[in-house]
Scaffold this motif. Structure first.
Motif, PDB file in Angstrom:
ATOM      1  N   THR A 179      -2.357 -10.546  19.312  1.00  0.00           N
ATOM      2  CA  THR A 179      -1.892 -11.310  18.160  1.00  0.00           C
ATOM      3  C   THR A 179      -2.107 -10.463  16.911  1.00  0.00           C
ATOM      4  O   THR A 179      -3.179  -9.895  16.720  1.00  0.00           O
ATOM      5  CB  THR A 179      -2.684 -12.632  18.016  1.00  0.00           C
ATOM      6  OG1 THR A 179      -2.439 -13.442  19.165  1.00  0.00           O
ATOM      7  CG2 THR A 179      -2.257 -13.387  16.764  1.00  0.00           C
ATOM      8  N   ILE A 180      -1.076 -10.374  16.066  1.00  0.00           N
ATOM      9  CA  ILE A 180      -1.189  -9.617  14.820  1.00  0.00           C
ATOM     10  C   ILE A 180      -0.720 -10.489  13.671  1.00  0.00           C
ATOM     11  O   ILE A 180       0.384 -11.052  13.709  1.00  0.00           O
ATOM     12  CB  ILE A 180      -0.370  -8.312  14.859  1.00  0.00           C
ATOM     13  CG1 ILE A 180      -0.836  -7.419  16.022  1.00  0.00           C
ATOM     14  CG2 ILE A 180      -0.499  -7.559  13.537  1.00  0.00           C
ATOM     15  CD1 ILE A 180      -0.036  -6.136  16.166  1.00  0.00           C
ATOM     16  N   THR A 181      -1.555 -10.591  12.632  1.00  0.00           N
ATOM     17  CA  THR A 181      -1.235 -11.383  11.451  1.00  0.00           C
ATOM     18  C   THR A 181      -1.404 -10.524  10.208  1.00  0.00           C
ATOM     19  O   THR A 181      -2.458  -9.911  10.005  1.00  0.00           O
ATOM     20  CB  THR A 181      -2.163 -12.612  11.343  1.00  0.00           C
ATOM     21  OG1 THR A 181      -2.050 -13.383  12.532  1.00  0.00           O
ATOM     22  CG2 THR A 181      -1.788 -13.465  10.145  1.00  0.00           C
ATOM     23  N   ASN A 182      -0.348 -10.476   9.387  1.00  0.00           N
ATOM     24  CA  ASN A 182      -0.396  -9.706   8.143  1.00  0.00           C
ATOM     25  C   ASN A 182       0.330 -10.510   7.058  1.00  0.00           C
ATOM     26  O   ASN A 182       1.540 -10.433   6.926  1.00  0.00           O
ATOM     27  CB  ASN A 182       0.259  -8.337   8.321  1.00  0.00           C
ATOM     28  CG  ASN A 182       0.172  -7.483   7.064  1.00  0.00           C
ATOM     29  OD1 ASN A 182      -0.513  -7.835   6.106  1.00  0.00           O
ATOM     30  ND2 ASN A 182       0.867  -6.352   7.063  1.00  0.00           N
ATOM     31  N   PRO A 183      -0.393 -11.298   6.267  1.00  0.00           N
ATOM     32  CA  PRO A 183       0.258 -12.214   5.325  1.00  0.00           C
ATOM     33  C   PRO A 183       1.032 -11.533   4.212  1.00  0.00           C
ATOM     34  O   PRO A 183       1.924 -12.150   3.618  1.00  0.00           O
ATOM     35  CB  PRO A 183      -0.918 -13.014   4.752  1.00  0.00           C
ATOM     36  CG  PRO A 183      -2.102 -12.133   4.942  1.00  0.00           C
ATOM     37  CD  PRO A 183      -1.859 -11.405   6.220  1.00  0.00           C
ATOM     38  N   ASN A 184       0.731 -10.270   3.927  1.00  0.00           N
ATOM     39  CA  ASN A 184       1.389  -9.561   2.825  1.00  0.00           C
ATOM     40  C   ASN A 184       2.312  -8.441   3.287  1.00  0.00           C
ATOM     41  O   ASN A 184       2.757  -7.629   2.469  1.00  0.00           O
ATOM     42  CB  ASN A 184       0.332  -8.986   1.878  1.00  0.00           C
ATOM     43  CG  ASN A 184      -0.504 -10.067   1.239  1.00  0.00           C
ATOM     44  OD1 ASN A 184       0.022 -10.957   0.597  1.00  0.00           O
ATOM     45  ND2 ASN A 184      -1.816 -10.002   1.429  1.00  0.00           N
ATOM     46  N   GLY A 185       2.611  -8.380   4.582  1.00  0.00           N
ATOM     47  CA  GLY A 185       3.448  -7.298   5.079  1.00  0.00           C
ATOM     48  C   GLY A 185       3.893  -7.557   6.503  1.00  0.00           C
ATOM     49  O   GLY A 185       3.861  -8.685   6.999  1.00  0.00           O
ATOM     50  N   GLY A 186       4.323  -6.472   7.180  1.00  0.00           N
ATOM     51  CA  GLY A 186       4.854  -6.582   8.521  1.00  0.00           C
ATOM     52  C   GLY A 186       3.864  -6.181   9.590  1.00  0.00           C
ATOM     53  O   GLY A 186       2.706  -5.845   9.318  1.00  0.00           O
TER      54      GLY A 186
ATOM     55  N   GLY B 112       4.559 -11.450   6.240  1.00  0.00           N
ATOM     56  CA  GLY B 112       5.144 -11.977   5.014  1.00  0.00           C
ATOM     57  C   GLY B 112       5.322 -10.871   4.003  1.00  0.00           C
ATOM     58  O   GLY B 112       5.634  -9.732   4.350  1.00  0.00           O
ATOM     59  N   GLY B 113       5.131 -11.181   2.732  1.00  0.00           N
ATOM     60  CA  GLY B 113       5.275 -10.168   1.682  1.00  0.00           C
ATOM     61  C   GLY B 113       6.702  -9.703   1.537  1.00  0.00           C
ATOM     62  O   GLY B 113       7.654 -10.475   1.689  1.00  0.00           O
ATOM     63  N   ASN B 114       6.876  -8.393   1.283  1.00  0.00           N
ATOM     64  CA  ASN B 114       8.206  -7.821   1.057  1.00  0.00           C
ATOM     65  C   ASN B 114       8.666  -6.933   2.204  1.00  0.00           C
ATOM     66  O   ASN B 114       9.632  -6.185   2.059  1.00  0.00           O
ATOM     67  CB  ASN B 114       8.203  -7.008  -0.241  1.00  0.00           C
ATOM     68  CG  ASN B 114       7.980  -7.875  -1.460  1.00  0.00           C
ATOM     69  OD1 ASN B 114       8.550  -8.957  -1.573  1.00  0.00           O
ATOM     70  ND2 ASN B 114       7.142  -7.416  -2.382  1.00  0.00           N
ATOM     71  N   SER B 115       8.001  -6.993   3.342  1.00  0.00           N
ATOM     72  CA  SER B 115       8.325  -6.118   4.467  1.00  0.00           C
ATOM     73  C   SER B 115       8.977  -6.898   5.601  1.00  0.00           C
ATOM     74  O   SER B 115       8.703  -8.082   5.803  1.00  0.00           O
ATOM     75  CB  SER B 115       7.052  -5.444   4.993  1.00  0.00           C
ATOM     76  OG  SER B 115       6.429  -4.661   3.997  1.00  0.00           O
ATOM     77  N   ALA B 116       9.827  -6.191   6.363  1.00  0.00           N
ATOM     78  CA  ALA B 116      10.307  -6.763   7.616  1.00  0.00           C
ATOM     79  C   ALA B 116       9.128  -6.908   8.571  1.00  0.00           C
ATOM     80  O   ALA B 116       8.178  -6.121   8.512  1.00  0.00           O
ATOM     81  CB  ALA B 116      11.370  -5.863   8.226  1.00  0.00           C
ATOM     82  N   LEU B 117       9.175  -7.894   9.443  1.00  0.00           N
ATOM     83  CA  LEU B 117       8.103  -8.041  10.416  1.00  0.00           C
ATOM     84  C   LEU B 117       8.061  -6.833  11.349  1.00  0.00           C
ATOM     85  O   LEU B 117       6.996  -6.264  11.593  1.00  0.00           O
ATOM     86  CB  LEU B 117       8.299  -9.328  11.228  1.00  0.00           C
ATOM     87  CG  LEU B 117       7.115  -9.730  12.109  1.00  0.00           C
ATOM     88  CD1 LEU B 117       5.948 -10.227  11.262  1.00  0.00           C
ATOM     89  CD2 LEU B 117       7.536 -10.792  13.120  1.00  0.00           C
ATOM     90  N   ILE B 118       9.229  -6.439  11.850  1.00  0.00           N
ATOM     91  CA  ILE B 118       9.361  -5.232  12.666  1.00  0.00           C
ATOM     92  C   ILE B 118      10.457  -4.383  12.056  1.00  0.00           C
ATOM     93  O   ILE B 118      11.607  -4.813  11.980  1.00  0.00           O
ATOM     94  CB  ILE B 118       9.722  -5.568  14.123  1.00  0.00           C
ATOM     95  CG1 ILE B 118       8.638  -6.458  14.748  1.00  0.00           C
ATOM     96  CG2 ILE B 118       9.904  -4.299  14.938  1.00  0.00           C
ATOM     97  CD1 ILE B 118       9.016  -6.984  16.117  1.00  0.00           C
ATOM     98  N   ASN B 119      10.111  -3.200  11.603  1.00  0.00           N
ATOM     99  CA  ASN B 119      11.084  -2.276  11.016  1.00  0.00           C
ATOM    100  C   ASN B 119      11.288  -1.147  12.019  1.00  0.00           C
ATOM    101  O   ASN B 119      10.467  -0.239  12.140  1.00  0.00           O
ATOM    102  CB  ASN B 119      10.562  -1.739   9.680  1.00  0.00           C
ATOM    103  CG  ASN B 119      11.655  -1.090   8.858  1.00  0.00           C
ATOM    104  OD1 ASN B 119      12.590  -0.518   9.413  1.00  0.00           O
ATOM    105  ND2 ASN B 119      11.536  -1.158   7.547  1.00  0.00           N
ATOM    106  N   ASN B 120      12.379  -1.227  12.764  1.00  0.00           N
ATOM    107  CA  ASN B 120      12.606  -0.309  13.870  1.00  0.00           C
ATOM    108  C   ASN B 120      13.446   0.884  13.444  1.00  0.00           C
ATOM    109  O   ASN B 120      14.482   0.738  12.805  1.00  0.00           O
ATOM    110  CB  ASN B 120      13.309  -1.046  15.013  1.00  0.00           C
ATOM    111  CG  ASN B 120      13.574  -0.136  16.188  1.00  0.00           C
ATOM    112  OD1 ASN B 120      12.650   0.435  16.757  1.00  0.00           O
ATOM    113  ND2 ASN B 120      14.833   0.003  16.567  1.00  0.00           N
ATOM    114  N   LYS B 121      13.004   2.085  13.823  1.00  0.00           N
ATOM    115  CA  LYS B 121      13.744   3.309  13.526  1.00  0.00           C
ATOM    116  C   LYS B 121      14.114   4.075  14.792  1.00  0.00           C
ATOM    117  O   LYS B 121      14.766   5.112  14.719  1.00  0.00           O
ATOM    118  CB  LYS B 121      12.913   4.219  12.612  1.00  0.00           C
ATOM    119  CG  LYS B 121      12.612   3.615  11.239  1.00  0.00           C
ATOM    120  CD  LYS B 121      13.866   3.371  10.441  1.00  0.00           C
ATOM    121  CE  LYS B 121      13.576   2.811   9.067  1.00  0.00           C
ATOM    122  NZ  LYS B 121      14.806   2.522   8.298  1.00  0.00           N
TER     123      LYS B 121
END
Length: 336
Positions: free
Chosen positions: A131-138, A156-165
């Motif tokens: 389990t991973i929780t990051n209230p201000n990011g992904g 949350g915040g301004n990031s995608a939860l998963i930013n895939n490259k």
């Protein structure tokens, strides 16, 4: 370990290592902050040079990250020969850690002009007991082969939860983004080089400014797939797509449900500069639009092929709302 006498035991991080050839298992428990993070870095520094398989095992416990000086908790290098595993526990980033954009960052080289990924990176696997929780990011920014075998993830915040490259494979799990920012999708694949394969899982957002899943891949040539998944955008505002495709090829099948509470559920666009045309193929599942809009919109040269499944609108305002709308040189073929 010889800990400073002025540190409370509840604030310590416990680090246990077990090496076998090119494999290293690291058991972590406790709190990472400005005092304990250097201990972890020191423990790993000498060992990582020859390691090709690294496992972080939380032993059923929670690792709490509580500092505001770094933008990630785990920073993983660009060596494509390295495999990293996360298992058996939780990572919790506290509200205090406002600068943590991603809990896990897999470094990726980019073209400085186009921002397209240039180099492969380490492979990362997250097991189903994490389990991973990051209230201000992904949760993860990844440029290699990322596999998520289940688990629970909230950001949350301004990031995608998963930013895939790179290449992303999801085999179930619960994924929730509380962000309302632009480009803050549950899954964002933009300027990547791989594909996204989803084989189960629930993906939920409440964001009118970014689709729940957004696949925008002008360089990629491999088709992505979504099967037996639930993708929902609960925002009731204009623009709240559940799935948006732009310069991507995707097949939806199985018991997949794609739903938007207030807008089109699926948008199929083609920006005209991609290496591959946008192609949406539906082989099964259910698509539900809302907000007095069509469930599927095919525009700007995008193409859709409907072979099987159900497409409908939940709108109660207008019974004449189409299941599929075609505009601006879009093309739809219905086979089933």
């Amino acid at each position: 370990r010889d800990w400073s006498s002025d540190v409370c035991s509840s604030d310590l991080i416990e680090i246990n290592k077990q090496a076998e050839g090119e494999k290293l298992a690291v058991a972590l428990t406790g709190r990472l902050d400005t005092m304990t993070a250097p201990d972890l870095e020191a423990e790993l520094k000498d060992a990582l040079g020859c390691i090709r398989e690294l496992t972080f095992d939380f032993g059923g416990h929670t690792l709490t990250y509580d500092q505001d000086t770094e933008n990630t908790v785990f920073d993983i290098g660009t060596d494509s020969n390295t495999k990293v595993f996360f298992k058996n526990g939780s990572i919790v980033v506290t509200e205090k850690s406002t600068h943590v954009s991603y809990a896990i960052n897999v470094n990726t080289d980019h073209d400085t002009e186009t921002w397209q990924s240039k180099a492969s990176a380490a492979s990362v696997t997250i097991e189903s007991d994490v389990t991973i929780t990051n209230p201000n990011g992904g949760v993860i920014y990844g440029g290699g082969n990322t596999t998520i075998n289940g688990g629970s993830f909230t950001g949350g915040g301004n990031s995608a939860l998963i930013n895939n490259k790179g290449t992303l494979t999801i085999n179930g799990g619960n994924f929730v983004s509380t962000s309302t920012a632009s480009y803050a999708s549950v899954i964002l694949d933009m300027f990547g080089t791989g594909k996204v394969d989803i084989r189960g899982g629930t993906f939920t957002s409440n964001n009118a400014n970014s689709p729940t899943i957004w696949l925008y891949n002008p360089k990629g040539t491999e088709a992505s797939s979504i099967k037996d998944a639930t993708i929902v955008n609960n925002a009731t505002d204009f623009g709240a797509y559940a799935l948006e495709l732009d310069a991507a090829q995707v097949t939806v099948s199985g018991n997949t449900t794609i739903q938007s509470a207030g807008f089109r559920a699926v948008a199929v666009f083609n920006n005209g500069t991609a290496a591959t045309d946008t192609q949406f193929t539906m082989e099964g599942g259910t698509i539900i639009g809302g907000g007095n809009r069509a469930a599927v919109s095919v525009q700007i040269g995008g193409t859709a092929e409907i072979k099987d499944g159900t497409i409908t609108s939940s709108s109660s305002e207008n019974s004449s709302v189409a299941g599929v709308e075609v505009m601006s040189n879009g093309k739809v073929t219905i086979i089933g």
